[in-house]
Enzyme design. Sequence first.
Site, short mmCIF file in Angstrom:
data_model
loop_
_atom_site.label_atom_id
_atom_site.label_comp_id
_atom_site.label_asym_id
_atom_site.label_seq_id
_atom_site.Cartn_x
_atom_site.Cartn_y
_atom_site.Cartn_z
N LYS A 1 -5.01 12.42 30.15
CA LYS A 1 -5.32 13.33 31.25
C LYS A 1 -4.95 14.76 30.85
O LYS A 1 -3.78 15.08 30.70
CB LYS A 1 -4.57 12.96 32.53
CG LYS A 1 -5.19 13.72 33.72
CD LYS A 1 -4.33 13.80 34.94
CE LYS A 1 -3.41 14.97 34.99
NZ LYS A 1 -4.07 16.30 35.08
N GLU B 1 8.51 15.89 26.53
CA GLU B 1 8.84 17.21 26.01
C GLU B 1 8.86 18.13 27.22
O GLU B 1 7.83 18.35 27.85
CB GLU B 1 7.80 17.64 24.97
CG GLU B 1 8.33 18.69 24.03
CD GLU B 1 8.00 20.06 24.51
OE1 GLU B 1 8.72 20.55 25.42
OE2 GLU B 1 7.04 20.64 24.00
N CYS C 1 6.74 26.26 24.94
CA CYS C 1 7.99 25.60 25.33
C CYS C 1 9.18 26.14 24.56
O CYS C 1 10.30 26.12 25.03
CB CYS C 1 7.90 24.10 25.09
SG CYS C 1 6.46 23.39 25.88
N GLU D 1 13.04 28.81 32.23
CA GLU D 1 11.86 29.04 31.41
C GLU D 1 10.83 29.77 32.26
O GLU D 1 10.23 29.20 33.16
CB GLU D 1 11.31 27.70 30.92
CG GLU D 1 10.27 27.89 29.88
CD GLU D 1 10.03 26.64 29.05
OE1 GLU D 1 10.66 25.62 29.32
OE2 GLU D 1 9.20 26.73 28.14
#
Lengths: 133, 507
Positions: free
Chosen positions: B189, B263, B302, B403
Amino acid sequence: MEIPSRVDYTEAAAEMLRELTAINGPLMFHQSGGCCDGSSPMCYLEGEFRVGAQDVLVGEFVIKGIEKPIKVWMSAPQFEYWKHTHLTIDLVDGRGGGFSLEAPEGKRFLTRSRLFTDGEWEILESSPVSRGA
Amino acid sequence: MTDFVSPGQPGSKAVFLPRYDHWINGKFVKPSSGKYFENVTPVTGKVFCEVARGNAADIDLALDAAHAAAPAWGKTSATERAIMLNKIADRMEANVEAIAVAETWENGKPIRESLYVDIPLAIDHFRYFAAAIRAQEGSAGELDNDTVAYHFHEPLGVVGQIIPWNFPILMAVWKLAPAIAAGNCVVLKPAEQTPVSIHFLMDLIKDLIPDGVVNIVNGFGVEAGKPLASSPRIAKIAFTGETSTGRLIMQYASENIIPVTLELGGKSPNIFFADVAAENDAFYDKALEGFTMFAVNQGEVCTCPSRGLIEAKIYDKFLGDVTARTKAIKQGHPLDLSTMMGAQASTDQLEKILSYLDIGRKEGAKVITGGERADLGGELAGGYYVMPTIFEGNNKMRIFQEEIFGPVISVTKFDGFDNAMEIANDTLYGLGAGVWTRDMNTAYRAGRAIQAGRVWTNCYHAYPAGAAFGGYKASGIGRENHKMMLDHYQQTKNLLVSYSPNKLGFF
C-alpha cells in the site's frame, strides 16, 4: 485551585470530531512522534489503540453533541519533552496520516502549541498526570 | 521553460493516466467501492489524476492473488528471481528520466535528486538483492559424527508493506526487492499522498513480473492500510512511518503473531568537532555541505540531520559559514536541474512545518535564516514551499526533539566530546547521526558512543546498498538496505538428521 488544561481543541476540530463520532462511534487521540506523519494527533476509535503504563493521559475533550469525552494520550517518554507546552488540536486541509480516521474526509488534525504561562506551569508542575495502566 | 517538461504538457517525459485503479494479479482492478480520490502535485497544488480508494475487500482480493501466486513463486530458483530483478533494473535504467519526472511531479523533490540519486539507488537496489540472493547459501552443521543440522532459507509466503511518501519509489523498492528476491509475494500500500509513482514504475516493468507476485492497493491508512496490517493472511508486515501507527501495527501483528519491521523516524544529530575548521580546505568545504544536507529532499527524510551540534571553539565562524551556504540554496521549479530544493510533499506537511516554525519562536529559539513559507510566484504560487531554516536554541526545545520533516535545522553548541555525546543521545530516537572531524580516533569513539543505527562519518545522506539502515530506541525494529534484510523476509528451516543406524537405548 483549578488545574489548567494541557490540551484544547478548535471549533473546526470539534465539528470534525462530531462528524467522525456520528460515523464511527466514540473516539480517542494518540499524539504521534517520529517520521513522515509524525508529530500529528492520531484519531482512532476508542480502544482501537491500546494504551498502557507508558502512556500519559494529556487531557479529555468534553464536546457539545458528543456523549463520551474524547481522551488525548501521548507516550510517556514523549510527554517528558512536551509537557511544558500547551497543545491545541486544530483541523487543516490535508490527507493521510497513519490510520487516523479523518484522512478520507480530506482533512487532517494538527497540533498547535504554545508555552505554558508561569502561572499555569506553577500549578501543572505539581499536578500528577494519570497513565494508561 | 523548465529543463524537463511538466507532465500534462506536450513533450513531457512522464505521461500519467487520468485514473489509476489497484494493480492486482497483473492487471488494473477497479475499487470495489467505486470510489476514487484526487492526487495533487505539490509543485503547483493542482490535481493531476485520480486514484482508487481501496478498502478491506480490495485488500482481500489482492491477498487472494498473492496467495495464489505464492506457492509457484516460492519454488522458483534464486537464479530465476535474480534474473528478473536484474531485468527490472535494466528497464528502469532505460527509462530513468521518465521515472524521475514522474516521482518529482508527485512528490515535489528537485529533479536532480530523483534523476541522480533516488532512481539510480532504486535501480542498484534491485541489482544488489539479485546478487545477494544468488550468493545466499544455507548451512550444514556437523553436530557430531552422526548428526547434521541443515539450515534452509524459505520464503515467508505473502507479506504486507506500507510505504511512506517521502521517497515513493526508493522506499517501495527498499522493501520490494528483498521481499521478492527471497521468494515472497507482496501486497503493497503506497502512501495516499504519493500513490501513483509506484504504478508508473509498475507500468514499465509489468511484463517482467509474474501475475500476483506484486500487488498494489491504494487508499487511506484507516481504510486500506489497517485491513492489510491486521489481516491474518499476511506472514509479515513492514512499515515506514511514525510512532503511533508503528505501535498500532505491532499491536495488530501481536494478534496474528507475525513479525514486523518498523522504521519510525529520528531526530538525527550532525556533530562538528572544532578541528573541521583547522584549515580552510576541501574538507572544510565538505563539512559545510554536510551541514547543509538538512535541505536534501526539503528535509523530508527520516534521517534529516535536523540537529546541528557545533563545538564552541568554532561556533560563530562555522555558523556564519553554514548560514551563507544555506542562503545560497536555490529554490525553484522542481523540474529545473539547477533547483536545489523543491516543494514539500503535501499541504498538511506544509502546515505542520509552519506550526513548528511557530513553536520554535515561541520557545525562544532564534531564527538565523529562513523561518517562513516561500512564495515562488507564477505557476508555483499554489505549491507548498518553505525557506530553508536555521534555528539557534537548546536541546530541550521541542524543535530539537521532534521530527519536523521539513527543511529546518536546530543548532546548538557543545563543549568537548562528552558534552557532544550527551546532547546527541538526549533524544527518543536513534536512526541516524553525523560526525565530522579530522581525528579518526575521535570519529571512531563518537560513532560507537552515539545510540543510532547509522553514523555517517565525514559524510551524510549516502544510502548505498550494502550499508545496513535502521533504528535504535524509538526509531524502529529491523535493518533495511543490506543482505541481512533477506533474513527479515525468510523462515529458517532446520532439518536435524541422524545418520546413526543405532537407537539411543532409552526405550
